[in-house]
Design a protein around this motif. Structure first.
Motif, short mmCIF file in Angstrom:
data_model
loop_
_atom_site.label_atom_id
_atom_site.label_comp_id
_atom_site.label_asym_id
_atom_site.label_seq_id
_atom_site.Cartn_x
_atom_site.Cartn_y
_atom_site.Cartn_z
N ILE A 174 25.25 54.15 50.38
CA ILE A 174 24.11 54.29 49.46
C ILE A 174 23.58 55.72 49.53
O ILE A 174 23.27 56.34 48.52
CB ILE A 174 23.02 53.24 49.77
N ALA B 92 20.50 40.73 54.22
CA ALA B 92 21.26 41.71 53.43
C ALA B 92 20.34 42.50 52.51
O ALA B 92 20.43 43.74 52.43
CB ALA B 92 22.34 40.98 52.62
N ASP C 286 22.09 39.62 44.32
CA ASP C 286 23.02 39.07 45.30
C ASP C 286 23.72 37.88 44.64
O ASP C 286 23.08 36.87 44.34
CB ASP C 286 22.29 38.63 46.57
N THR D 124 27.46 41.08 57.38
CA THR D 124 26.45 42.00 56.85
C THR D 124 25.92 42.90 57.95
O THR D 124 25.69 44.09 57.75
CB THR D 124 25.28 41.21 56.21
N ILE E 63 26.96 50.33 54.63
CA ILE E 63 26.15 50.20 53.42
C ILE E 63 25.14 51.35 53.33
O ILE E 63 25.00 52.00 52.31
CB ILE E 63 25.46 48.81 53.39
N ARG E 64 24.46 51.60 54.44
CA ARG E 64 23.48 52.70 54.46
C ARG E 64 24.14 54.03 54.11
O ARG E 64 23.62 54.81 53.31
CB ARG E 64 22.85 52.83 55.86
N PHE F 292 22.35 47.68 41.23
CA PHE F 292 23.19 47.45 42.41
C PHE F 292 23.52 45.97 42.48
O PHE F 292 22.64 45.12 42.32
CB PHE F 292 22.43 47.88 43.68
N ILE G 205 18.43 44.75 41.74
CA ILE G 205 19.52 44.41 42.66
C ILE G 205 19.79 42.92 42.54
O ILE G 205 18.85 42.14 42.42
CB ILE G 205 19.08 44.74 44.11
N PHE H 37 25.64 42.93 44.79
CA PHE H 37 26.10 42.64 46.13
C PHE H 37 26.67 41.23 46.14
O PHE H 37 26.21 40.36 45.40
CB PHE H 37 24.91 42.74 47.10
N ILE I 194 19.74 46.59 52.42
CA ILE I 194 20.07 47.35 51.20
C ILE I 194 18.83 48.07 50.67
O ILE I 194 18.88 49.25 50.31
CB ILE I 194 20.65 46.37 50.14
N LYS J 180 26.25 46.93 57.95
CA LYS J 180 24.96 47.61 57.77
C LYS J 180 25.08 49.13 57.70
O LYS J 180 24.59 49.77 56.76
CB LYS J 180 24.05 47.18 58.93
#
Lengths: 352, 352
Positions: free
Chosen positions: B32, B65, B53, B21, B28-29, B132, B51, B134, B69, B25
């Protein structure tokens, strides 16, 4: 509450609390049928219909309540040709045994289940994300023991007792004031979370107004009084520290119908739709012998007692308590008043 | 996974899984920021942003995580002048230790938290209720051990071994086929739950394509192989029943990039937006000594081992395993290949 599923668990010793929901079943069905304003909720009626039980404990009572509530909604929606999916949120304190709750979820349930840990005196859900809120046998638990009752300089110091049952007037007032604060936090948090027009049903254990007028006690209050006297007995035997007993008070308050009515009316965001005293079987019927009474009280209070006194004294305490209950005619005399349960239906006002 | 917070818990021994993760990072940023189609989600953008997980375990990795997110979404929404509330759902099997998870929720979190118990191979949420999804280091867990590998009449019978690592071709094929079925169930369940245009990020441990071509094994596969040989040693000593070892196989499969790509492409409801192998620190760096390796493997596998063999053998098994690891140069040779981690971003197609 005692976690797990063992003989001393809350799950195995909470039929008394379940009684209220069973009795309220018809009223809940009737109110959902009458009061659910599908048009008002229409912008969200295609989304999942979200329900939360605040103070759910470990089951099985919460599953019984959710089944009753969802069946009522399903019937109501069917009339409009709608079949929304349901999402149920089970809320209780972080210390609640959610593992046991999750392991005992009914496989045949008609909803998606989620657990939400945290105190219901705070906001637990996003704004306007719930359609129906429920809470049964939970609002008598206070967020804290009122400060004054453990302050030896206060007129409300509750020396040698552990509850307002059988205590002096100042103690009852301190408890009442904490209940008013907590109920307000609860209502405001739910007002944030409920959609406009969203409904909330509450089952709140209370003492009859007559009890306050006559300065007498309900059976439940006497239970607390007797348990307090057992703790003092153990203090005199040197098993527990006497100061520790003075510092211990149960964070539990039984409101009165007239008081509850005034507090609910004072809230700006919620409209009282219905308020009614339920006629549920009393303790004399449900606990015909001392053993059943001991198991019940232990399932409810063991956690809070162990947190304060350690786990060493609990067996001895409830043995002593059991003997006192067996020796007393008070508990099994149908003349003595038990708690009542108040059903309340509230509606979230429109946001402006 | 081992529950609780003790020295052998998953919570204390999962820094390896967290690595992915941390490495993901920035991706993911970036994704998104680029891929969140606020217009497409606009009908729901005033509602809470939900969201989940999937396979969260007991923490703390899931909290890391979720922080990453949510910060990415907050930044993205800020650009549009929006500040939605976030609701995070932590999903794992009913047997997961949710009590530990809830007790360690970060107090400074920017979201409402809920736990959702159940297998992610089924639908866990109402239709179109998530924005979202994950899942990190979870999809290599299969819903079941492939039937054939414990069937002594099948060419895929995995006699004396507990995994496809170091086993014959038929065993690998049986595992691959179960993985394909499970991944499809997972994707279809998420397709039900995600809103149109909703995104899903996955971190899936896998073996390099080269490993399949060369018929060699990754370190993780060799770990399983060695653990299997330890179980056979215990069987020979009479500590466990040999038949029980033949019947035991780990429900874990490490896919290959080319295979995963084909499986994802075949799904009708999801569009692959990005797929990338991550360069995360290998086991040689993270577990420089046998003790660390043993603690890690024990935290992950103790539960599944105890379920099959009982709790009596676990100490002896991991002591033996630790000695074999210490005696082997394989684990600490940087030349040997470790698992890779594949990052995938998927988008829920429009419903027609």
């Amino acid at each position: 509450m005692n976690g797990g599923n063992g003989p001393q668990s809350y799950a195995q010793n909470s039929s008394y609390q379940r009684g209220a929901t069973e009795v309220a079943k018809e009223i809940i069905r009737e109110e959902i049928d009458k009061k659910l304003d599908i048009k008002q909720l229409s912008s969200t009626s295609m989304d999942p219909f979200c329900i939360a039980d605040f103070g759910c404990s470990t089951g099985p009572n919460t599953f019984v309540a959710m089944r009753i509530i969802i069946e009522a909604f399903e019937d109501r929606f069917k009339k409009e040709g709608l079949t929304p999916e349901f999402q149920v949120f089970f809320n209780d304190l972080v210390s609640n045994d959610f593992n046991t709750l999750f392991a005992s979820l009914p496989p045949e349930r008609h909803y998606c289940a989620a657990g939400v840990p945290g105190s219901f005196h705070s906001v637990m859900f996003p704004k306007a994300s719930l359609h129906f809120a429920f809470s049964s046998y939970s609002l008598h638990w206070l967020s804290r023991v009122p400060k004054e009752v453990t302050d030896n300089t206060s007129p409300a110091w509750n020396k040698g007792k552990i509850h307002h049952g059988g205590a002096k007037r100042e103690v009852l007032d301190a408890y009442a004031s904490q209940f008013a604060t907590d109920l307000d936090s609860f209502l405001n948090a739910r007002a944030h979370e409920l959609v406009d027009g969203g409904l909330m049903a509450l089952l709140i254990p209370a003492a009859p107004d007559a009890i306050r007028e006559s300065h007498t006690s309900t059976i439940t209050e006497v239970e607390c009084e007797v348990l307090g006297s057992c703790l003092m007995d153990l203090a005199k035997k040197g098993v527990v520290d006497e100061v520790k007993v003075h510092m211990f008070n149960l964070p539990v308050y039984f409101t009165f119908p007239y008081e509850l009515k005034a507090l609910l009316k004072a809230n700006e965001n919620m409209d009282v739709q219905r308020m009614e005293m339920l006629n549920i079987p009393g303790k004399q019927e449900l606990f015909p012998n001392p053993t059943a009474n001991v198991l019940y009280l232990r399932a409810v209070l063991q956690g809070v007692l162990e947190k304060h006194f350690g786990s060493g004294i609990v067996d001895e305490l409830f043995e002593l308590y059991g003997r006192k209950v067996a020796d007393s005619s008070f508990f099994f005399d149908p003349e003595n008043q038990d708690l009542i349960v108040i059903f309340v239906l509230l509606r979230r006002k429109m946001r402006t």
